[in-house]
Design a protein around this motif. Structure first.
Motif, PDB file in Angstrom:
ATOM      1  N   GLY A 158       0.789  -1.229   0.000  1.00  0.00           N
ATOM      2  CA  GLY A 158       0.000   0.000   0.000  1.00  0.00           C
ATOM      3  C   GLY A 158       0.820   1.278   0.000  1.00  0.00           C
ATOM      4  O   GLY A 158       0.268   2.364  -0.142  1.00  0.00           O
ATOM      5  N   GLY A 159       2.135   1.144   0.164  1.00  0.00           N
ATOM      6  CA  GLY A 159       2.970   2.348   0.229  1.00  0.00           C
ATOM      7  C   GLY A 159       3.652   2.640  -1.093  1.00  0.00           C
ATOM      8  O   GLY A 159       3.504   1.891  -2.051  1.00  0.00           O
ATOM      9  N   ARG A 160       4.421   3.753  -1.111  1.00  0.00           N
ATOM     10  CA  ARG A 160       5.205   4.004  -2.313  1.00  0.00           C
ATOM     11  C   ARG A 160       6.531   3.258  -2.174  1.00  0.00           C
ATOM     12  O   ARG A 160       6.769   2.580  -1.186  1.00  0.00           O
TER      13      ARG A 160
END
Ligand code: ADP
Ligand code: ADP
Length: 228
Positions: free
Chosen positions: A13-15
């Protein structure tokens, strides 16, 4: 000792937290991993002790490919790596002595030698007189020395630390770094992550500079230095 080759990492879900990192720390060296908060320092350390796995690339520790290890191989990897955290992560339901001795028990150290080895290492970090106290009674710098004792009591070939001086005043921070320096002089490989550039410069060891999940080249660093 530590070899990253084209390592990229993304949290669910993160970059992208790390982008194509390649670096090498030879046995017996002392390096700082420097960069601001969010640069990716903790992520690099987590990949080393396999708390996280890379999306791409290879992580080789002590000649072993960490990213391909199965669960059964992790205890052996972690026995060879001493990890120190900013917030100490001590157990406050037992004494200083037991915090350190527990690391030996877990690694199935010869039981008849645990007391001697624990006492010796607490003497080394200057806490022998306080070893029967609960760590909660100790100052931050003393608690960090307990954490270092716990990390090195097994004599790991590699010690890594994540902002080990982040909660400490300047003088205590210097004392803690002096302990890592002493380990280095005895042949231990050391990697210390910190955002504190001036402290890192005082020791004069080589740095891996990180910004936005990328390692900076000397040219990039000259054009756009990391600021204090
Ligand atoms: P540093 O240790 O240099 O402060 P981190 O390695 O902790 O940097 O973080 C690198 C990047 O990854 C940051 O953008 C951070 O927000 C992100 N990150 C770290 N941990 C997680 C996580 N558990 N889930 C999602 N994103 C994370
Ligand atoms: P940060 O804010 O830099 O991510 P945290 O305090 O959240 O630091 O914890 C760092 C990481 O270390 C966490 O991902 C946690 O899962 C891991 N961790 C905590 N305790 C241990 C331990 N004893 N051994 C190995 N990994 C640990």
């Amino acid at each position: 000792m530590i070899r990253f080759h084209n390592v990229s990492m993304r949290y669910p879900g993160g970059r992208e937290a790390l982008h194509q990192l390649t670096f090498h720390a030879a046995p017996g060296t002392f390096h700082f991993l420097i960069g601001h908060s969010g640069a990716g320092k903790s992520t690099v350390l987590k990949l080393i002790y396999r708390a996280e796995q890379p999306a791409e690339g290879t992580v080789v520790i002590n000649g072993r490919n960490v990213e391909r290890m199965n669960r059964a191989q992790l205890p052996a990897l972690r026995r060879d790596i001493g990890v120190v955290f900013q917030d100490y992560k001590l157990l406050y339901d037992r004494s200083v002595f037991d915090n350190v001795a527990l690391a030996l028990e877990i690694s199935r150290f010869d039981p008849s030698k645990i007391e001697g080895q624990t006492t010796r290492i607490l003497d080394y970090v200057g806490l022998k007189e306080r070893m029967y106290e609960n760590p909660i009674a100790l100052s931050g710098g003393e608690q960090q020395r307990v954490a270092i004792a716990r990390a090195i009591v097994n004599r790991p070939a590699l010690v890594i630390a994540d902002e080990p001086t982040g909660n400490l005043d300047r003088d205590m921070a210097r004392r803690i770094l002096a302990l890592f320096d002493a380990l280095h002089r005895q042949g231990t490989t050391v990697l210390v992550a910190t955002h504190d550039l001036s402290l890192a410069r005082e020791l004069g060891h080589p740095c891996f500079p990180l910004r936005d999940g990328r390692l900076l080249t000397p040219e990039e660093l000259r054009e756009n230095p990391l600021e204090e």
